[in-house]
Scaffold this active site. Structure first.
Site, PDB file in Angstrom:
ATOM      1  N   HIS A 128       0.818  -1.220   0.000  1.00  0.00           N
ATOM      2  CA  HIS A 128       0.000   0.000   0.000  1.00  0.00           C
ATOM      3  C   HIS A 128       0.852   1.271   0.000  1.00  0.00           C
ATOM      4  O   HIS A 128       0.368   2.348  -0.337  1.00  0.00           O
ATOM      5  CB  HIS A 128      -0.989   0.000   1.176  1.00  0.00           C
ATOM      6  N   ASP A 158       0.053  -7.509   1.340  1.00  0.00           N
ATOM      7  CA  ASP A 158       0.496  -6.144   1.581  1.00  0.00           C
ATOM      8  C   ASP A 158       2.017  -6.067   1.689  1.00  0.00           C
ATOM      9  O   ASP A 158       2.579  -5.513   2.635  1.00  0.00           O
ATOM     10  CB  ASP A 158      -0.147  -5.566   2.840  1.00  0.00           C
ATOM     11  N   SER A 242       4.680   2.527   8.044  1.00  0.00           N
ATOM     12  CA  SER A 242       4.263   1.442   7.154  1.00  0.00           C
ATOM     13  C   SER A 242       5.414   1.015   6.249  1.00  0.00           C
ATOM     14  O   SER A 242       6.067   1.851   5.623  1.00  0.00           O
ATOM     15  CB  SER A 242       3.081   1.891   6.290  1.00  0.00           C
TER      16      SER A 242
END
Length: 284
Positions: A128, A158, A242
């Site tokens: 992402h 992911d 992230s």
């Protein structure tokens, strides 16, 4: 006259005999009383000796217990007091392999983090973070900035693998671990660049424990046909984290922080789940 004297003599002899008998009786009675008292004293002495022996035995047992307690106290005193885990060396080991990722697309830009997994410039991050990217830049802790290419990615897991555009083979790669060895309650540390605009360096570290191994559908696609054993942990993460690394206390990469659901409830993609993705990218 002679008879009278004889009578007096007999009376005197009788009186003496009676007196001697009385004295003898008194003497015998006194001897008996003395013998009884002596016997009582001997009995009391025997009892006192038994009591003393018992007290001596108790004292000896108490001395043994005191000696053992002193040894335990001595051992406890020899153990250093630890107030908490020292993460300084661990952070110094991890930070160089953590990179800042900038993404540009036709919809704008975004930022995240990544981890160098091989010294010739392969970087692991979240899908992402790079989704829809038209160009990607990677910045090292030193401030060195490189362009990068997306080699492969998986929306369900992911995860994505990038290749830095460089011929260098000395980049600081992280040690790879195994998420199969992760256990509930073990300490972990995360690293990333939630404050990426302030580069060069430093990276941001957060520590905590593994809160659970939670089987869920993909947090990135919500694909009901895909499930994975996510590593749940309580260390704080922010959007810029992230794609960064989740490390164990040996400094080994065991996961990729992906999503936070609430304060203290965050998840990471386990490193074992993306090994096939990594191997596919490395073979290109």
């Amino acid at each position: 006259m002679k008879r009278w004297l004889m009578t007096i003599l007999i009376v005197l002899l009788s009186a003496g005999t009676i007196a001697n008998g009385a004295l003898l009786l008194d003497s015998n009675s006194g001897s008996q009383d003395t013998a009884a008292e002596l016997s009582a004293l001997q009995t009391r002495n025997t009892s006192l000796e038994a009591s003393l022996a018992e007290q001596q035995s108790d004292a000896a047992a108490l001395l043994v217990e005191i000696t053992a307690l002193q040894q335990q106290v001595s051992q406890i005193a020899a153990v250093p007091v630890v107030s908490g885990t020292d993460f300084t060396k661990l952070a110094a080991q991890i930070e160089p392999s953590t990179v800042y990722v900038e993404v540009f697309s036709r919809f704008g830009g975004g930022t995240g983090s990544g981890t160098i997994i091989r010294a010739d410039g392969y970087v692991l991050t979240n899908q992402h973070v790079v989704d829809g990217a038209t160009s990607i830049n990677v910045t090292l802790m030193t401030g060195e900035r490189f362009s990068a290419t997306l080699l492969t990615s998986s929306a369900d897991m992911d995860a994505a693998v990038l290749k830095i555009t460089t011929t260098r083979t000395d980049l600081p790669a992280a040690k790879m671990g195994s998420s199969a060895a992760v256990i509930l309650g073990e300490e972990i540390i995360t690293c990333g660049y939630p404050l990426g605009d302030e580069l060069p360096g430093p990276a941001t570290f957060n520590t905590g424990i593994v809160s659970a191994i939670r089987n869920m559908i993909s947090s990135n696609t919500e694909n009901p046909n895909f499930r994975m054993d996510y590593i749940q942990f309580d260390a704080d993460i922010n959007p810029g984290n992230s794609g960064g690394g989740l490390f164990n206390m040996n400094g080994e990469l065991i996961g990729i922080p992906s999503y936070g659901f609430a304060t203290g409830i965050n998840t990471a993609v386990p490193i074992d789940a993306v090994q096939s993705l990594i191997q596919g990218a490395l073979s290109q």
